[in-house]
Design a protein around this motif. Structure first.
Motif, PDB file in Angstrom:
ATOM      1  N   LYS A  74       0.815  -1.213   0.000  1.00 32.93           N
ATOM      2  CA  LYS A  74       0.000   0.000   0.000  1.00 32.93           C
ATOM      3  C   LYS A  74       0.852   1.268   0.000  1.00 32.93           C
ATOM      4  CE  LYS A  74      -3.705   2.113   2.804  1.00 32.93           C
ATOM      5  NZ  LYS A  74      -4.545   1.928   4.023  1.00 32.93           N
ATOM      6  N   MET A  75       1.956   1.251   0.739  1.00 26.61           N
ATOM      7  CA  MET A  75       2.764   2.462   0.897  1.00 26.61           C
ATOM      8  C   MET A  75       4.204   2.290   0.419  1.00 26.61           C
ATOM      9  SD  MET A  75       1.458   3.896   4.615  1.00 26.61           S
ATOM     10  CE  MET A  75       1.621   2.355   5.520  1.00 26.61           C
ATOM     11  N   ASN A  76       4.517   1.122  -0.129  1.00 28.76           N
ATOM     12  CA  ASN A  76       5.871   0.837  -0.614  1.00 28.76           C
ATOM     13  C   ASN A  76       6.902   0.981   0.510  1.00 28.76           C
ATOM     14  OD1 ASN A  76       7.625   0.009  -2.670  1.00 28.76           O
ATOM     15  ND2 ASN A  76       8.206   2.134  -3.137  1.00 28.76           N
ATOM     16  N   PHE A  77       6.508   0.548   1.703  1.00 31.70           N
ATOM     17  CA  PHE A  77       7.405   0.588   2.860  1.00 31.70           C
ATOM     18  C   PHE A  77       8.126  -0.757   2.974  1.00 31.70           C
ATOM     19  CE2 PHE A  77       7.546  -0.075   7.700  1.00 31.70           C
ATOM     20  CZ  PHE A  77       8.865   0.366   7.764  1.00 31.70           C
ATOM     21  N   HIS A  78       9.429  -0.731   2.832  1.00 33.67           N
ATOM     22  CA  HIS A  78      10.244  -1.929   2.934  1.00 33.67           C
ATOM     23  C   HIS A  78      11.045  -1.861   4.231  1.00 33.67           C
ATOM     24  CE1 HIS A  78       9.323  -3.238  -1.180  1.00 33.67           C
ATOM     25  NE2 HIS A  78       9.363  -1.948  -1.484  1.00 33.67           N
ATOM     26  N   MET A  79      10.703  -2.725   5.156  1.00 29.65           N
ATOM     27  CA  MET A  79      11.325  -2.711   6.481  1.00 29.65           C
ATOM     28  C   MET A  79      12.735  -3.287   6.399  1.00 29.65           C
ATOM     29  SD  MET A  79       9.807  -4.233  10.082  1.00 29.65           S
ATOM     30  CE  MET A  79       9.480  -5.863   9.378  1.00 29.65           C
ATOM     31  N   LYS A  80      13.713  -2.434   6.685  1.00 37.17           N
ATOM     32  CA  LYS A  80      15.110  -2.877   6.672  1.00 37.17           C
ATOM     33  C   LYS A  80      15.557  -3.397   8.029  1.00 37.17           C
ATOM     34  CE  LYS A  80      16.398   0.414   3.044  1.00 37.17           C
ATOM     35  NZ  LYS A  80      17.249   1.590   2.715  1.00 37.17           N
ATOM     36  N   VAL A  81      14.875  -2.938   9.108  1.00 43.43           N
ATOM     37  CA  VAL A  81      15.238  -3.333  10.462  1.00 43.43           C
ATOM     38  C   VAL A  81      13.973  -3.683  11.236  1.00 43.43           C
ATOM     39  CG1 VAL A  81      16.158  -2.540  12.676  1.00 43.43           C
ATOM     40  CG2 VAL A  81      17.331  -1.923  10.560  1.00 43.43           C
ATOM     41  N   LEU A  82      14.020  -4.793  11.967  1.00 44.67           N
ATOM     42  CA  LEU A  82      12.980  -5.091  12.951  1.00 44.67           C
ATOM     43  C   LEU A  82      13.669  -5.278  14.296  1.00 44.67           C
ATOM     44  CD1 LEU A  82      10.138  -5.623  13.879  1.00 44.67           C
ATOM     45  CD2 LEU A  82      10.405  -8.028  13.204  1.00 44.67           C
ATOM     46  N   ASN A  83      13.354  -4.399  15.216  1.00 39.42           N
ATOM     47  CA  ASN A  83      13.899  -4.448  16.570  1.00 39.42           C
ATOM     48  C   ASN A  83      12.829  -5.026  17.484  1.00 39.42           C
ATOM     49  OD1 ASN A  83      14.871  -3.897  19.168  1.00 39.42           O
ATOM     50  ND2 ASN A  83      15.803  -1.948  18.555  1.00 39.42           N
ATOM     51  N   VAL A  84      13.093  -6.204  18.046  1.00 36.78           N
ATOM     52  CA  VAL A  84      12.087  -6.868  18.882  1.00 36.78           C
ATOM     53  C   VAL A  84      12.314  -6.620  20.366  1.00 36.78           C
ATOM     54  CG1 VAL A  84      11.616  -8.644  17.167  1.00 36.78           C
ATOM     55  CG2 VAL A  84      13.386  -9.055  18.894  1.00 36.78           C
ATOM     56  N   GLY A  85      13.199  -5.677  20.707  1.00 39.81           N
ATOM     57  CA  GLY A  85      13.391  -5.286  22.094  1.00 39.81           C
ATOM     58  C   GLY A  85      14.154  -6.323  22.896  1.00 39.81           C
ATOM     59  N   GLY A  86      13.886  -6.343  24.205  1.00 40.58           N
ATOM     60  CA  GLY A  86      14.566  -7.267  25.106  1.00 40.58           C
ATOM     61  C   GLY A  86      13.563  -7.911  26.037  1.00 40.58           C
ATOM     62  N   GLY A  87      13.925  -7.984  27.314  1.00 39.61           N
ATOM     63  CA  GLY A  87      13.015  -8.547  28.303  1.00 39.61           C
ATOM     64  C   GLY A  87      13.258 -10.003  28.622  1.00 39.61           C
ATOM     65  N   PHE A  88      14.370 -10.569  28.146  1.00 38.98           N
ATOM     66  CA  PHE A  88      14.655 -11.982  28.372  1.00 38.98           C
ATOM     67  C   PHE A  88      14.868 -12.236  29.865  1.00 38.98           C
ATOM     68  CE2 PHE A  88      16.725 -10.418  24.436  1.00 38.98           C
ATOM     69  CZ  PHE A  88      15.813 -10.931  23.525  1.00 38.98           C
ATOM     70  N   GLY A  89      14.108 -13.177  30.406  1.00 36.05           N
ATOM     71  CA  GLY A  89      14.104 -13.407  31.841  1.00 36.05           C
ATOM     72  C   GLY A  89      15.393 -14.015  32.365  1.00 36.05           C
ATOM     73  N   ILE A  90      15.680 -13.740  33.637  1.00 29.05           N
ATOM     74  CA  ILE A  90      16.855 -14.280  34.300  1.00 29.05           C
ATOM     75  C   ILE A  90      16.428 -14.977  35.595  1.00 29.05           C
ATOM     76  CG2 ILE A  90      18.332 -12.483  33.338  1.00 29.05           C
ATOM     77  CD1 ILE A  90      18.388 -11.224  36.166  1.00 29.05           C
ATOM     78  N   LYS A  91      17.367 -15.655  36.223  1.00 29.97           N
ATOM     79  CA  LYS A  91      17.074 -16.401  37.439  1.00 29.97           C
ATOM     80  C   LYS A  91      17.415 -15.577  38.670  1.00 29.97           C
ATOM     81  CE  LYS A  91      17.872 -20.832  39.727  1.00 29.97           C
ATOM     82  NZ  LYS A  91      18.533 -22.154  39.638  1.00 29.97           N
ATOM     83  N   TYR A  92      16.385 -15.035  39.316  1.00 38.04           N
ATOM     84  CA  TYR A  92      16.570 -14.328  40.575  1.00 38.04           C
ATOM     85  C   TYR A  92      16.559 -15.302  41.749  1.00 38.04           C
ATOM     86  CZ  TYR A  92      16.016  -9.652  38.557  1.00 38.04           C
ATOM     87  OH  TYR A  92      16.184  -8.490  37.849  1.00 38.04           O
ATOM     88  N   THR A  93      15.662 -16.278  41.701  1.00 37.43           N
ATOM     89  CA  THR A  93      15.529 -17.253  42.784  1.00 37.43           C
ATOM     90  C   THR A  93      15.357 -18.641  42.179  1.00 37.43           C
ATOM     91  OG1 THR A  93      13.105 -17.219  42.954  1.00 37.43           O
ATOM     92  CG2 THR A  93      14.316 -15.485  44.136  1.00 37.43           C
ATOM     93  N   GLY A  94      15.321 -19.652  43.044  1.00 37.71           N
ATOM     94  CA  GLY A  94      15.148 -21.015  42.579  1.00 37.71           C
ATOM     95  C   GLY A  94      13.828 -21.284  41.893  1.00 37.71           C
ATOM     96  N   SER A  95      12.852 -20.393  42.073  1.00 39.81           N
ATOM     97  CA  SER A  95      11.542 -20.583  41.425  1.00 39.81           C
ATOM     98  C   SER A  95      11.517 -20.037  40.001  1.00 39.81           C
ATOM     99  CB  SER A  95      10.444 -19.911  42.252  1.00 39.81           C
ATOM    100  OG  SER A  95      10.661 -18.511  42.333  1.00 39.81           O
ATOM    101  N   ASP A  96      12.582 -19.354  39.587  1.00 41.31           N
ATOM    102  CA  ASP A  96      12.663 -18.822  38.222  1.00 41.31           C
ATOM    103  C   ASP A  96      13.348 -19.836  37.317  1.00 41.31           C
ATOM    104  OD1 ASP A  96      11.533 -16.364  38.931  1.00 41.31           O
ATOM    105  OD2 ASP A  96      13.473 -15.523  39.495  1.00 41.31           O
ATOM    106  N   HIS A  97      12.766 -20.043  36.139  1.00 41.15           N
ATOM    107  CA  HIS A  97      13.319 -21.020  35.202  1.00 41.15           C
ATOM    108  C   HIS A  97      13.456 -20.382  33.817  1.00 41.15           C
ATOM    109  CE1 HIS A  97      12.776 -24.080  38.265  1.00 41.15           C
ATOM    110  NE2 HIS A  97      11.542 -23.653  38.428  1.00 41.15           N
ATOM    111  N   PRO A  98      14.464 -19.530  33.641  1.00 44.22           N
ATOM    112  CA  PRO A  98      14.632 -18.848  32.360  1.00 44.22           C
ATOM    113  C   PRO A  98      15.080 -19.796  31.250  1.00 44.22           C
ATOM    114  CG  PRO A  98      16.500 -18.400  33.795  1.00 44.22           C
ATOM    115  CD  PRO A  98      15.496 -19.140  34.625  1.00 44.22           C
ATOM    116  N   LEU A  99      14.697 -19.468  30.035  1.00 40.63           N
ATOM    117  CA  LEU A  99      15.125 -20.241  28.878  1.00 40.63           C
ATOM    118  C   LEU A  99      16.549 -19.864  28.497  1.00 40.63           C
ATOM    119  CD1 LEU A  99      11.976 -19.916  26.568  1.00 40.63           C
ATOM    120  CD2 LEU A  99      12.615 -21.884  27.970  1.00 40.63           C
ATOM    121  N   PRO A 100      17.284 -20.786  27.889  1.00 40.29           N
ATOM    122  CA  PRO A 100      18.585 -20.409  27.320  1.00 40.29           C
ATOM    123  C   PRO A 100      18.396 -19.317  26.274  1.00 40.29           C
ATOM    124  CG  PRO A 100      18.309 -22.800  27.349  1.00 40.29           C
ATOM    125  CD  PRO A 100      16.969 -22.211  27.690  1.00 40.29           C
TER     126      PRO A 100
END
Length: 440
Positions: free
Chosen positions: A234-260
């Protein structure tokens, strides 16, 4: 235990090959201690995850809001990272650290004209535009200067990450970004494409923080590409960059199970490539913005124990010489931490206590049910683990408490990277009244 943390034969906690008891004696407490080797390892893990996708272009931008000091920015620069800043202060720190301006991305939902001018003067790599007023102001400033600026538009994809409501940023009811489904994003794309001075490189989204599953990223990417399929034609917009941000979880306590990290990167890249193939679009360069996942587990805060209060049948409070002024996350987000008695680390932790701070607030509690040795007493050293993200950066002078020092440790060496504030520092910018007058 995280990174290079070990327990020595003397029963003391060691980080980077250095006795934490010695660190406390030399630099005082509270003290932020960063395991430099672990931060480097985290950065390498992101690079290795991307390196498997050989046909892909990518950038890793350290989200400096998690922890911003000259030394940290220099470390990120030395490892070839890009940099996400969200204020004039973070941008100033980056420039003073000698970080390459062309690798700096400027975020934020209310950038002032002075901040935008600072970014334009420095010729940074990109501005992530958050709203229509900023889009108009930046366009006008560039026109007046005869200067061009590359931009990304921050998109709100309508995806709710499974995290605390205060750190969800991708749902519709948020102060950030252009909403996808109500036409705001399409209008922003159209306005940006019409600008003579703004070069629209692509889109940005960030769905939240401390995320433990890939599905939120997958749904956000698919939502964006469902619209990109229309906008390209519709607008001839060609996306050269897609930034998906961050937010990847980490292990603060034994109840946290972050992904690799590789699980996140694979899911993100595979979804982008699948969507591009499905809509016959070119694969954009992929940007991510890890902050917490680089520095969070590398940080440990050392405290000295002070007073205690035992309420029979209820709980035992033990107070430390810091608290919400140096780590507001438990009070703000109900964040959970684990701790270890650093000078008795080899003793059984069989007593449950509440670790309270010294601020004049009932809510100044760092850990509600911390397990410590029975011999735990005033003068002992407490190490609160995994405090590398949003401790120092969110520290305050509440109750006129000076900010702690920050040290980097690695291979048996400690480097002071932020000096401890003094009482004189607290009043350095105060201006006393010269005269007092009263009227009856």
């Amino acid at each position: 235990m995280y990174g290079t943390q070990t327990i020595g034969k003397d029963g003391h906690l060691y980080i980077g090959g250095i006795d934490t008891v010695r660190l406390a004696e030399e630099f005082g407490t509270p003290l932020y201690v960063y395991d430099t080797a672990l931060m480097k390892q985290k950065i390498r893990s992101f690079k290795e995850a991307f390196s498997k996708h050989t046909a892909l272009s990518w950038q890793i931008a350290y989200a400096s809001k998690a922890f911003s000091t000259l030394a940290m920015i220099q470390l990120a620069g030395d490892f070839g990272l890009s940099l996400d800043v969200v204020s004039g202060g973070e941008l100033y720190t980056a420039l003073k650290a000698g970080f390459p301006a062309e690798r700096i991305h400027f975020h934020g939902n209310n950038k002032s004209k002075d901040e935008l001018a600072m970014a334009l003067d420095a010729k940074i790599g990109a501005v992530i535009v958050d709203n229509f007023s900023e889009l108009n102001v930046l366009d006008q400033m560039c026109a007046e200067r005869g200067q061009n600026m590359e931009i990304l538009l921050r998109i709100t994809p309508g995806v709710e990450a499974h995290t605390h409501e205060f750190i969800m940023t991708g749902h519709d009811d948020t102060k950030f970004g252009f909403n996808l489904d109500n036409g705001m994003a399409e209008r922003a794309v159209l306005l940006a494409l019409r600008s003579e001075h703004l070069a629209l490189k692509g889109l940005h989204c960030h769905i939240g923080s401390q995320i433990f599953e890939t599905e939120g990223f997958v749904r956000a990417i698919r939502a964006i590409f469902s619209h990109m399929n229309v906008w390209t034609r519709k607008m001839n917009f060609h996306m050269k960059v897609l930034n998906v941000g961050g937010g990847f979880g980490i292990k603060y306590t034994g109840s946290d199970h972050p992904l690799p990290i590789g699980r996140f990167i694979d899911a993100i890249v595979d979804t982008i490539e699948d969507e591009c193939a499905r809509h016959s679009l070119s694969v954009p360069e992929v940007w991510i913005e890890p902050g917490r996942s680089i520095v969070g587990e590398a940080g440990t805060t050392l405290y000295t124990l002070g007073s205690s209060k035992d309420i029979p049948g209820i709980r035992k409070y033990i107070a430390v010489d810091g608290g919400m002024a140096d780590n507001i996350r438990p009070a703000l987000y109900q964040a959970n931490y684990e701790a270890i008695c650093a000078n008795r680390a080899n003793e059984p932790a069989d007593q449950s206590v509440t670790i309270a701070g010294k601020c004049c607030e009932t809510g100044d509690v760092l850990i509600k049910d911390a397990l410590v040795p029975e011999s735990f007493k005033s003068g002992d050293l407490l190490a609160v683990l995994c405090t590398g993200a949003y401790g120092y950066s969110m520290a305050s002078h509440y109750n006129r408490l000076p900010n702690p020092a920050v040290v980097f440790v690695e291979d048996g060496e400690a480097s002071i990277v932020v000096r401890r504030e003094t009482y004189e520092d607290l009043i350095r910018h105060d201006v006393p009244l010269k005269t007092f007058s009263s009227r009856e």
